[in-house]
Design an enzyme around this catalytic site. Structure first.
Site, PDB file in Angstrom:
ATOM      1  N   ASN A   3      -5.399   0.250   7.393  1.00 32.87           N
ATOM      2  CA  ASN A   3      -4.219   1.039   7.772  1.00 32.87           C
ATOM      3  C   ASN A   3      -4.559   1.764   9.068  1.00 32.87           C
ATOM      4  O   ASN A   3      -5.299   2.750   9.052  1.00 32.87           O
ATOM      5  CB  ASN A   3      -3.894   2.027   6.639  1.00 32.87           C
ATOM      6  CG  ASN A   3      -2.729   2.935   6.995  1.00 32.87           C
ATOM      7  OD1 ASN A   3      -2.189   2.878   8.095  1.00 32.87           O
ATOM      8  ND2 ASN A   3      -2.344   3.790   6.060  1.00 32.87           N
ATOM      9  N   GLY A  47       8.540  -5.118   4.199  1.00 29.58           N
ATOM     10  CA  GLY A  47       9.573  -4.293   4.814  1.00 29.58           C
ATOM     11  C   GLY A  47      10.885  -4.525   4.092  1.00 29.58           C
ATOM     12  O   GLY A  47      11.649  -5.417   4.451  1.00 29.58           O
ATOM     13  N   GLY A  77       1.331  11.936   3.407  1.00 29.16           N
ATOM     14  CA  GLY A  77       0.131  12.429   4.094  1.00 29.16           C
ATOM     15  C   GLY A  77      -1.156  11.892   3.500  1.00 29.16           C
ATOM     16  O   GLY A  77      -2.170  12.582   3.467  1.00 29.16           O
ATOM     17  N   LEU A  78      -1.104  10.639   3.013  1.00 38.82           N
ATOM     18  CA  LEU A  78      -2.297   9.956   2.505  1.00 38.82           C
ATOM     19  C   LEU A  78      -3.058  10.755   1.455  1.00 38.82           C
ATOM     20  O   LEU A  78      -4.285  10.852   1.492  1.00 38.82           O
ATOM     21  CB  LEU A  78      -3.227   9.574   3.670  1.00 38.82           C
ATOM     22  CG  LEU A  78      -2.673   8.512   4.616  1.00 38.82           C
ATOM     23  CD1 LEU A  78      -3.635   8.301   5.784  1.00 38.82           C
ATOM     24  CD2 LEU A  78      -2.437   7.190   3.901  1.00 38.82           C
ATOM     25  N   SER A 135       0.826  -1.203   0.000  1.00 45.06           N
ATOM     26  CA  SER A 135       0.000   0.000   0.000  1.00 45.06           C
ATOM     27  C   SER A 135       0.865   1.259   0.000  1.00 45.06           C
ATOM     28  O   SER A 135       1.820   1.365   0.762  1.00 45.06           O
ATOM     29  CB  SER A 135      -0.896  -0.003   1.231  1.00 45.06           C
ATOM     30  OG  SER A 135      -1.697   1.153   1.225  1.00 45.06           O
ATOM     31  N   CYS A 165      -2.780   5.778  11.607  1.00 47.15           N
ATOM     32  CA  CYS A 165      -3.299   7.132  11.416  1.00 47.15           C
ATOM     33  C   CYS A 165      -3.591   7.718  12.784  1.00 47.15           C
ATOM     34  O   CYS A 165      -3.988   6.996  13.699  1.00 47.15           O
ATOM     35  CB  CYS A 165      -4.609   7.106  10.632  1.00 47.15           C
ATOM     36  SG  CYS A 165      -4.471   6.380   9.017  1.00 47.15           S
ATOM     37  N   GLY A 171       7.312  -2.952  -1.626  1.00 46.23           N
ATOM     38  CA  GLY A 171       6.944  -1.537  -1.659  1.00 46.23           C
ATOM     39  C   GLY A 171       7.987  -0.646  -2.275  1.00 46.23           C
ATOM     40  O   GLY A 171       8.041  -0.443  -3.492  1.00 46.23           O
ATOM     41  N   THR A 172       8.874  -0.138  -1.432  1.00 46.53           N
ATOM     42  CA  THR A 172       9.846   0.872  -1.854  1.00 46.53           C
ATOM     43  C   THR A 172      10.705   0.421  -3.031  1.00 46.53           C
ATOM     44  O   THR A 172      11.069   1.228  -3.889  1.00 46.53           O
ATOM     45  CB  THR A 172      10.738   1.227  -0.646  1.00 46.53           C
ATOM     46  OG1 THR A 172       9.886   1.643   0.411  1.00 46.53           O
ATOM     47  CG2 THR A 172      11.703   2.350  -0.975  1.00 46.53           C
TER      48      THR A 172
END
Lengths: 342, 283
Positions: free
Chosen positions: A142, A261, A87-88, A36, A145, A283-284
């Site tokens: 998620n 991760g 910031g979503l 995500s 938050c 992800g990254t």
């Protein structure tokens, strides 16, 4: 095949390896998914990877209303990782359903929708809105938050708030659709949070979210990111993630885990499976290599084949078994030694 | 045309003033490239600890055969230093062409092309495309100092006029590109101003163009992590045709924007009237 052959040398043909796996009732033909926030709505990756061949797309967390996100700079490169402070940013649930979810469905992409809110009520509305939408394989909650109603304390850092959100989402999600709680590593005891969301009805957990970090620019002498702090991700956090997955799997061996991760290679993905993850998110590393998902899946297949493993499902949590066997063997050796000396 | 990820091969790398000019064989990229497109390169080699791609506007392409792509860059940090150390035959992981290119006018109108530093790199492809349509092209090239100018000779060979400015006066007019720009727009009777360079320069160029009643198209240099639209880091506030300001990605919605739609003074912030901006007591 049992674990006994996992360390055996008898290689099999890679095409014979069954990579299918499950997250609760969700069956995936491939264990590698997007993470995500690292693949936008999924379609942006379509030029680089066959989205129907990978495990699935986990969408960028969606909120009820459109959201601008934070000011730039939103990222800073760090050793083997990065900080982000997005910031979503997102279009809001209605535009998401009409455009992004529609596209994923039309293209036959297995989809896990990530939702985020500032209050328990917002999570509930999101779950209700998605309940009757077809083409959703699972909901990922998620919970990293700030809780607007609790002085901005992050849901994921408080077992009670985390459970409240998960309970509400579970209650308002179609019974056959698994609900995964995404856990933050920025807690004293991640097992306690996992226990809490499990008892609240989570069908599985996704872990880990980013770690909170900061970078200060020595030239300007102030924080680099517009939002000052940001989430650290990438291979730099992989050992933290593997540890967290290991701990939670050790405590709840029956709780499905979507592990993530810093996964960069098939070998990294294998590490998460050994620790107890049933599937992984990348992800990254997608920023570095948009083709990474297909590559990692292929590398994992080769790696399992080289070890004579024909079913991915057989290695989920195998690291625990191997460690127990290792400890037992040591004890036996020590006992034998002591006996010989006696 | 969808971008492709290819393994490119370095065929040339040379110093040009303060910059580096890299030529690579990058099959599949040249054919689809238009002026204003960019490429995103992985740096540091296999297993690199530098995960983020570096984006560079495409300077020139030569389609056919293996096809070459050229970029011009300055060494800012570890990643670009690594790139500057490449040798002929080295492999590079390249994605392109990316972004939305410059829009060309339908009529053969006069155009002024303005660049700051190596921002000039993408403007020569643009100039060629404009001239092919019968457009008059005037260029203004500015930099901090002479060694940071790029393409002055090529500009002189191909443009109706070339004006050079440097901050330190080491070449051309001492001052900024925007000092002579209004007069150049007037003299050429330009309808469109194209610009590429630092954000502050683009803001000033867009304002100068608007003052003269000309349209402007600006290619921004915003920091990117992926270049393909998945990371959401390269955003800036842009006012849409519907009058609503949104934080839009400079990689997929740009890097070329109409000067009039970017809220230049607000770049680096989220204006309060942006769609979904934080409200007091919310978020």
């Amino acid at each position: 095949m049992g674990p006994a052959t996992a360390a055996g040398p008898r290689a099999v043909d890679p095409s014979a390896v069954d990579l299918s796996t499950r997250l609760g009732t969700l069956v995936l033909p491939d264990p590698v998914l997007t993470a995500s926030g690292c693949a936008a709505a999924g379609r942006e990756l379509a030029p680089f990877v066959d989205l129907t061949a990978i495990g699935g797309v986990v969408t960028k967390s969606i909120m009820l209303e459109p959201r601008s996100g934070r000011p730039t700079p939103r990222m800073a490169e760090t050793p083997s990782g990065m900080l982000n402070s997005i910031g979503l940013q997102g279009p809001g649930i209605e535009a998401f359903v009409a455009k992004d979810l529609h596209w994923l469905r039309e293209h036959g992409v297995r989809t896990i929708v990530s939702i985020a809110g500032g209050t328990v009520q917002e999570y509930q509305k999101l779950a209700q809105r998605l309940r009757h939408e077809p083409g959703i394989g699972a909901i990922e909650v998620n919970i990293s938050c700030p809780n607007v109603e609790s002085r901005g304390q992050v849901f994921a850092c408080d077992p009670f708030s985390a459970a409240q959100v998960v309970e509400v989402v579970r209650r308002h999600t179609a019974p056959g659709t698994p609900v995964l709680a995404k856990l933050s590593p920025d807690v004293t005891d991640i097992v306690a949070i996992a226990r809490s969301v499990r008892e609240a009805g989570a069908d599985g957990v996704s872990m880990i979210n980013t770690l909170l970090g900061m970078v200060i620019d020595p030239d300007t002498m102030r924080p680099v990111l517009g939002g000052m702090t940001g989430g650290l991700s990438g291979p730099a956090i992989r050992p933290v993630a593997v540890r967290a997955v290991w701990q939670v799997h050790a405590a709840f061996p029956d709780l499905p885990i979507l592990g993530m991760g810093g996964i960069r290679t098939g070998r990294d993905a294998f590490e998460f499976l050994l620790a107890g993850a049933s599937a992984v998110s990348v992800g990254t590393v997608v920023f570095h290599d948009p083709h990474a998902l297909a590559r990692i899946s292929a590398e994992l297949r080769e790696l399992l084949a080289a070890r004579g493993i024909t079913r991915l499902a057989d290695v989920v949590g195998l690291g625990h078994t191997m460690q127990a066997r290792h400890v037992a063997a040591q004890a036996t050796r020590r006992a034998a030694q002591e006996e010989a000396l006696a | 045309m969808a971008p492709v990820q290819v393994t490119a091969e370095v065929v040339g790398l040379r110093r040009v003033g303060a910059y580096h000019h890299l030529t690579m064989l990058a099959p599949g990229i040249p054919e689809a490239t238009r002026a204003g497109h960019f490429v995103a390169l992985a740096v540091g080699g296999e297993g690199s600890g530098m995960l983020l791609r570096r984006a560079f506007s495409i300077h020139r392409v030569t389609p056919g055969g293996a096809g070459t792509v050229e970029i011009v860059f300055a060494t800012h940090g570890q990643g670009t230093r690594w790139l500057a150390d490449r040798r002929r035959g080295d492999k590079l992981d390249v994605i392109g062409p990316l972004g939305r290119p410059f829009t060309l006018p339908k009529e053969p109108v006069a155009c002024v092309l303005v660049a700051g530093g190596y921002g000039a790199a993408p403007l020569f492809m643009l100039s060629q495309a404009l001239r092919a349509r019968g457009c008059r092209v005037d260029m203004v090239l500015g930099a901090a100092s002479e060694d940071r100018l790029f393409g002055v000779l090529e500009a002189r060979r191909t443009s109706a006029s070339v004006t050079v400015t440097t901050d330190d006066g080491s070449s051309g007019i001492r001052g900024r590109v925007t000092d002579p720009l209004p007069e150049i727009i007037r003299a050429a009777g330009a309808d469109v101003v194209y610009a590429c360079g630092p954000m502050a320069m683009l803001a000033a160029v867009a304002a100068a163009a608007a003052d003269q009643g000309a349209h402007s198209q600006c290619a921004v240099e915003e920091a990117m992590a992926c270049g393909i639209g998945v990371c959401m880091t390269c955003v800036l506030p842009v006012r849409g045709a519907d009058g609503v300001t949104r934080m839009v990605r400079s990689c997929t919605d740009g890097p070329v924007f109409r000067g009039s739609e970017v809220r230049w003074a607000d770049v680096g912030s989220v204006p309060p009237d942006t769609l979904g901006a934080p409200v007091a007591g919310g978020h």
